[in-house]
Scaffold this active site. Structure first.
Site, mmCIF file in Angstrom:
data_model
loop_
_atom_site.group_PDB
_atom_site.id
_atom_site.type_symbol
_atom_site.label_atom_id
_atom_site.label_comp_id
_atom_site.label_asym_id
_atom_site.label_seq_id
_atom_site.Cartn_x
_atom_site.Cartn_y
_atom_site.Cartn_z
ATOM 1 C CG ASP A 288 -2.201 0.847 0.912
ATOM 2 O OD1 ASP A 288 -2.132 1.747 0.043
ATOM 3 O OD2 ASP A 288 -3.244 0.641 1.560
HETATM 4 C C1 NOJ Z 1 -4.034 3.897 0.063
HETATM 5 C C2 NOJ Z 1 -5.233 3.003 0.177
HETATM 6 O O1 NOJ Z 1 -5.195 2.320 1.415
HETATM 7 C C3 NOJ Z 1 -5.349 1.990 -0.932
HETATM 8 O O2 NOJ Z 1 -6.606 1.384 -0.834
HETATM 9 C C4 NOJ Z 1 -5.163 2.628 -2.271
HETATM 10 O O3 NOJ Z 1 -5.307 1.666 -3.291
HETATM 11 C C5 NOJ Z 1 -3.797 3.266 -2.327
HETATM 12 N N1 NOJ Z 1 -3.715 4.298 -1.289
HETATM 13 C C6 NOJ Z 1 -3.498 3.891 -3.691
HETATM 14 O O4 NOJ Z 1 -4.257 4.994 -3.897
#
Ligand code: NOJ
Length: 743
Positions: A288
């Protein structure tokens, strides 16, 4: 001068990437992956593991790459971008990758397409309320068709986190509290995004997230610590992941949270032992956003270098925005802290997905400006968004059949801070949604009524503010009208990432507004727009009817008007329990019995002394304008062995005055086990359509597989003994019977 061996390798590479070799057969893909890998330098390998964002997070929301990134692409030092889209923009970058970089390895472009790209569909929890996997698959298919026309070949979705705590803002992104419903929705979305052929130009790779346990955050506070038993983890939280991996999901995203002291991005047990060794997943895992970097504040890495070491060795293949792999992998390889074999394995997984997407055969197939123009916000897209929205609405209350509204109603007051909003219906995580494409509730009602009814509109108050100055005009409008449609709830940014709430009440003075309007004596139809269950006890007691509409996307007003006026009979069911008070959470239907289950006659049992234990609306609950009557529950046998299956049938009759759809739900309870079992577990469901006065026999089959759980030794087994079977309209109102499983 190129050496002789490089020339030979390049020749093999050419052969293996040429189109004449049946490019998509699994064997060919593995050979082609190996041929590319054999040509790569260490630097190029590391490059494939690196993902950077476009210039989006600087607040510009530009889809441009940041300064210097184009050069890195030409040097083969970036494998993927996120937040960069557009046929021309992606074509430009892809051109650099396949024309300027030494090995011409195409880029993969990822984006959070959570419920649509430009055409915004209902938020995922709303889609799950349809209990209709085929519809949810269609929605994902449409989203893939639209976004793939804009250069994107990978979505960071579906979010398959089970969520038992409505304080958690990201409950809106998932499919609720149940692992079986969650698994069905996860599989549907993977099929929709990836289609039958991942290499087609309108299918995209799915990404299951957040692996894993993210929805179990203590107190519902985002990013918070997670700590539960391996049994609960596997039976509840991992189940949708496993189902979607089996359905062929191409990628997963490691979650931010720790479980029992181990953050996912450094969790070898999770990313390698469970995912690869047990489940045989052969795609790749992306981190993430900066989750590798966050191993430092988690307290398991002293610096970014150690974070990179832990993550790659755990099985985390691609680094989203931590810069950990770019900065430290060479050094770690030189020191032997990360092996060349581990690096190769991660590169291999990423190349495999790029091959499966067909990017080596045609890197520009997603970059077609003509297709982009034709596809985005096309009529077909908007119609699909409308259809899905009507199916996502849940009727929570309908006193004396108050709804549907008579189309001859003369005066309707549409009141509330969300009544004329065109921004909020887009919901959190809408991608390129634009308020100007949205049909508000007010507009939807106006469109439906034409000049047959007079529509009065008052905002009444803001969503979260304390001012009551608007009450006077709202009360006046209510007085003049025959009925009030009161549109209340949360703004789009009250749920989603980092949007935990400590209360579940209607924000601001919205409930006060409702109370003032109620005093006029005019009947209230409450239309809720929100991203999580809310504690709406007052409305439940006083409104004539309540519709849960979540955030329905661009066709919000049309879908709600269809339901209000009876052109569509609502058929949604809650995928999550609605508590009465925030103090009851976590509250979920498939809880354990305890040694002292609640007994009103006995003080020393498990209950709240100030309020009660029951939910406001249970899991699986949702009404219809018609009435379904359940009868004649039959089991094919009272005893089955582990090799036999059990047939369960029930008759459902439409006894009301409308045609309608019903979700027939089957639950079981394993009465005695070597470990405790939930009081009810959903095992199957079917959505059926019944014409007025029609009766249908609905049949289910249970097999040994449905009766299994993790026993004392953590083996997944069924145990002989008595089981209850419940079939009904929600998790509480069921007919029941029993059977015995024998060896
Ligand atoms: C953080 C989020 O937790 C995740 O769900 C997302 O895909 C990523 N950022 C990318 O934007």
């Amino acid at each position: 001068m190129k050496s002789k061996s490089t020339v030979i390798l390049l020749f093999i590479f050419f052969l293996l990437t040429s189109k004449n070799l049946s490019p998509q057969s699994a064997k060919t893909i593995e050979q082609r992956v190996d041929s590319v890998l054999a040509l790569m330098t260490q630097e190029e390998k590391i490059g494939q593991l690196v993902q950077f964002t476009g210039d989006w997070d600087t607040g510009t929301h530009s889809t441009e790459p940041k300064a210097g990134k184009r050069e890195l692409v030409s040097e083969g030092k970036i494998g993927s971008f996120l937040n960069i889209f557009g046929a021309d923009m992606t074509r430009g970058l892809q051109k650099i990758a396949v024309e300027k970089s030494r090995l011409k390895i195409p880029l993969i472009f990822g984006l959070d397409v959570i419920h649509g790209f430009r055409t915004t569909f209902p938020v995922p929890i709303a889609e799950a309320s349809s209990w209709e996997p085929a519809l949810v698959e269609k929605s994902a298919r449409m989203q893939a068709i639209e976004v793939s026309a804009s250069g994107i070949n990978w979505t960071f979705n579906p979010m398959v986190d089970i969520a038992r705590d409505p304080r958690w803002g990201r409950i809106v992104e998932g499919s609720g509290e149940d692992p079986v419903l969650g698994a069905a929705m996860a599989v549907a979305r993977v099929k929709g995004y990836q289609g039958n052929d991942l290499s087609a130009n309108n299918t995209i790779a799915a990404c299951l997230k957040h692996f894993a346990g993210y929805g179990g955050a203590e107190g519902g506070r985002d990013y918070n610590t997670v700590d539960f038993s391996e049994r609960t983890f596997r039976e509840v939280y991992l189940k949708p992941f496993k189902a979607a991996v089996d359905a062929g999901a191409a990628t997963l995203m490691a979650s931010f949270n720790e479980i029992g002291g181990v953050p996912s991005s450094a969790n070898h047990q999770l990313l390698t032992k469970i995912l690869r060794d047990e489940w045989k997943f052969d795609g790749f895992v992306v981190s993430d956003w900066n989750s590798i970097g966050e191993l430092i504040p988690h307290g398991v890495a002293r610096d970014l270098k150690q974070a990179a070491e832990l993550a790659l060795n755990a099985g985390l293949d691609m680094d989203m925005e931590s810069n950990a792999y770019t900065k430290h992998l060479s050094e770690l390889l030189a020191e032997g802290k990360v092996s060349g074999k581990t690096l190769d394995e991660s590169v291999r997984r990423i190349l495999r997905i790029k091959f499966r997407l067909g990017l080596f055969d045609d890197p520009f197939k997603y970059c077609d400006a003509e297709r982009e123009k034709k596809t985005i916000l096309s009529k077909e897209m908007k119609d699909a968004a409308h259809e899905v929205a009507t199916k996502a609405i849940v009727l929570l209350k309908n006193e004396n059949g108050f709804l549907p509204l008579n189309k001859e109603t003369k005066k309707i007051a549409v009141i509330g801070p969300l009544a004329n909003s065109t921004a909020d219906p887009l919901g959190p995580w809408n991608q390129q949604g634009d308020a100007k494409d949205v049909v508000s509730v007010l507009q939807g009602i106006k469109n439906k009524c034409g000049d047959k009814a007079k529509i009065l509109y008052e905002e009444g108050c803001s969503i979260a503010g304390k001012e009551t100055d608007g009450f006077g005009k709202a009360i006046q409008a209510a007085k003049e009208a025959d009925v009030v449609v009161l549109v209340v709830g949360e703004s789009l940014d009250m749920s989603g990432e980092a949007r935990a709430r400590a209360t579940l009440d209607l924000p601001g003075v919205q409930e006060e507004l409702a109370k003032e309007i109620y005093k006029t004596g005019k009947p209230i139809v409450a239309v809720l727009m929100n991203g999580r269950p809310l504690t709406i006890n007052w409305l439940n007691e006083h409104a004539a009817a309540i519709l849960e509409t979540w955030f329905l996307g661009i066709r919000t007003g049309d879908a709600i008007a269809d339901v209000l006026f009876g052109d569509v009979n609502p058929s949604g069911k809650l995928p999550v329990t609605f508590p009465k008070y925030v103090g009851q959470v976590p509250m979920y239907y498939n809880h354990k019995n305890t040694g002292r289950p609640y007994d009103p006659k006995n003080n020393y049992t498990s209950y709240y002394a100030d309020y009660d234990n029951s939910p406001l609306y249970p899991f699986g609950y949702g009404l219809s304008y018609t009435k379904f009557v359940y009868d004649d529950l039959k089991l094919s046998s009272k005893k089955i062995s582990k090799t036999e299956s059990l047939k369960i049938s029930i008759e459902v009759k439409n006894n009301g005055s409308y045609d309608g759809e019903e979700v027939v739900q089957l639950y079981i309870r394993d009465l005695v086990g070597s470990v405790t079992r939930p009081v009810k577990e959903l095992k199957s469901f079917q959505k059926i359509f019944l014409k007025k006065d029609e009766t249908k026999k609905v049949e289910f089959t249970l097999t040994d597989e449905d009766l299994k759980f993790y026993n004392l030794d953590m083996n997944f087994v069924s145990e002989p003994g008595m089981f209850k079977v419940f079939v009904g309209t929600n998790s509480v109102e069921c007919l029941e019977d029993e059977f015995e499983l024998i060896n």
